[in-house]
Design a protein around this motif. Structure first.
Motif, PDB file in Angstrom:
ATOM      1  N   ASP A  21     -36.148 -42.248 -50.631  1.00 41.79           N
ATOM      2  CA  ASP A  21     -35.499 -43.522 -50.987  1.00 41.79           C
ATOM      3  C   ASP A  21     -35.281 -43.644 -52.487  1.00 41.79           C
ATOM      4  O   ASP A  21     -34.313 -44.268 -52.927  1.00 41.79           O
ATOM      5  N   LEU A  22     -36.156 -43.055 -53.270  1.00 42.50           N
ATOM      6  CA  LEU A  22     -36.054 -43.125 -54.726  1.00 42.50           C
ATOM      7  C   LEU A  22     -35.072 -42.078 -55.272  1.00 42.50           C
ATOM      8  O   LEU A  22     -34.195 -42.402 -56.074  1.00 42.50           O
ATOM      9  N   HIS A  23     -35.218 -40.830 -54.821  1.00 39.64           N
ATOM     10  CA  HIS A  23     -34.476 -39.732 -55.436  1.00 39.64           C
ATOM     11  C   HIS A  23     -33.054 -39.548 -54.925  1.00 39.64           C
ATOM     12  O   HIS A  23     -32.170 -39.186 -55.716  1.00 39.64           O
ATOM     13  N   LEU A  24     -32.793 -39.756 -53.656  1.00 45.26           N
ATOM     14  CA  LEU A  24     -31.433 -39.532 -53.155  1.00 45.26           C
ATOM     15  C   LEU A  24     -30.407 -40.445 -53.823  1.00 45.26           C
ATOM     16  O   LEU A  24     -29.368 -39.955 -54.291  1.00 45.26           O
ATOM     17  N   PRO A  25     -30.650 -41.755 -53.934  1.00 48.91           N
ATOM     18  CA  PRO A  25     -29.669 -42.599 -54.644  1.00 48.91           C
ATOM     19  C   PRO A  25     -29.513 -42.209 -56.117  1.00 48.91           C
ATOM     20  O   PRO A  25     -28.409 -42.253 -56.662  1.00 48.91           O
ATOM     21  N   ARG A  26     -30.610 -41.796 -56.738  1.00 47.64           N
ATOM     22  CA  ARG A  26     -30.553 -41.376 -58.140  1.00 47.64           C
ATOM     23  C   ARG A  26     -29.673 -40.131 -58.290  1.00 47.64           C
ATOM     24  O   ARG A  26     -28.828 -40.059 -59.188  1.00 47.64           O
ATOM     25  N   MET A  27     -29.847 -39.159 -57.407  1.00 52.88           N
ATOM     26  CA  MET A  27     -29.036 -37.941 -57.458  1.00 52.88           C
ATOM     27  C   MET A  27     -27.561 -38.287 -57.211  1.00 52.88           C
ATOM     28  O   MET A  27     -26.673 -37.778 -57.891  1.00 52.88           O
ATOM     29  N   GLN A  28     -27.335 -39.180 -56.277  1.00 50.35           N
ATOM     30  CA  GLN A  28     -25.979 -39.604 -55.941  1.00 50.35           C
ATOM     31  C   GLN A  28     -25.306 -40.284 -57.140  1.00 50.35           C
ATOM     32  O   GLN A  28     -24.157 -39.997 -57.462  1.00 50.35           O
ATOM     33  N   MET A  29     -26.025 -41.144 -57.817  1.00 48.12           N
ATOM     34  CA  MET A  29     -25.484 -41.840 -58.991  1.00 48.12           C
ATOM     35  C   MET A  29     -25.155 -40.860 -60.123  1.00 48.12           C
ATOM     36  O   MET A  29     -24.206 -41.068 -60.870  1.00 48.12           O
ATOM     37  N   GLN A  30     -25.939 -39.794 -60.222  1.00 49.59           N
ATOM     38  CA  GLN A  30     -25.726 -38.792 -61.265  1.00 49.59           C
ATOM     39  C   GLN A  30     -24.661 -37.764 -60.879  1.00 49.59           C
ATOM     40  O   GLN A  30     -24.366 -36.858 -61.648  1.00 49.59           O
ATOM     41  N   GLY A  31     -24.112 -37.897 -59.666  1.00 47.59           N
ATOM     42  CA  GLY A  31     -23.083 -36.968 -59.218  1.00 47.59           C
ATOM     43  C   GLY A  31     -23.621 -35.655 -58.682  1.00 47.59           C
ATOM     44  O   GLY A  31     -22.868 -34.707 -58.467  1.00 47.59           O
ATOM     45  N   HIS A  32     -24.931 -35.582 -58.442  1.00 49.91           N
ATOM     46  CA  HIS A  32     -25.550 -34.400 -57.839  1.00 49.91           C
ATOM     47  C   HIS A  32     -25.531 -34.609 -56.322  1.00 49.91           C
ATOM     48  O   HIS A  32     -26.396 -35.303 -55.776  1.00 49.91           O
ATOM     49  N   LEU A  33     -24.535 -34.038 -55.662  1.00 47.75           N
ATOM     50  CA  LEU A  33     -24.274 -34.395 -54.274  1.00 47.75           C
ATOM     51  C   LEU A  33     -24.788 -33.392 -53.246  1.00 47.75           C
ATOM     52  O   LEU A  33     -24.832 -33.711 -52.061  1.00 47.75           O
ATOM     53  N   VAL A  34     -25.129 -32.196 -53.667  1.00 45.25           N
ATOM     54  CA  VAL A  34     -25.648 -31.193 -52.729  1.00 45.25           C
ATOM     55  C   VAL A  34     -27.075 -30.859 -53.136  1.00 45.25           C
ATOM     56  O   VAL A  34     -27.335 -30.545 -54.303  1.00 45.25           O
TER      57      VAL A  34
END
Length: 135
Positions: free
Chosen positions: A66-79
């Protein structure tokens, strides 16, 4: 004779649990291109992040995702790669963390697709994920 039956049951039980633990988990949600899913499945993608869930309980794993997936998504790290383990320590009910991760990814609207990793990236003890682009 009873000893032989017990040994056969133990062998079958072990084989059944090994089959569950090594099961491939995957889902390609509607709208995600099949060609892109095939590349994800083959590991022919640039892995931008990984999350290791070894040693975590299910609540800790959920909080971490819940913490890391949205953060990665916001940073454009999608895979990414989520390492959940094969579940050898889970006991007779099968791999708890692996089953949890599959269910979590199924219900997460920001996950477009996922597939168990290639052997070089952890095999059935890890999963590639593709997040939705929100930028």
């Amino acid at each position: 004779i009873i000893f032989s039956y017990v040994m056969i049951i133990l062998k079958l039980s072990f084989r059944w649990s090994a089959m569950i633990e090594n099961k491939v988990i995957k889902n390609c949600k509607p709208g995600y291109q099949k060609k892109r899913f095939q590349k994800l499945k083959k590991g022919e993608v640039h892995i931008a992040f990984d999350i290791d869930l070894h040693g975590k309980n299910l609540l800790e794993a959920e909080n971490l995702l819940d913490l890391h997936l949205p953060r990665m998504q916001m940073q454009g790290h999608l895979v990414g790669l989520i390492i959940h383990g094969k579940g050898y320590g889970s006991g007779p009910e099968g791999p708890k963390m692996k089953n949890f991760v599959a269910q979590y990814l199924d219900y997460n609207q920001d996950v477009l697709a996922y597939h168990s990793a290639q052997q070089k990236d952890g095999g059935t003890g890890a999963v590639y994920i593709q997040l939705k682009n929100i930028n």
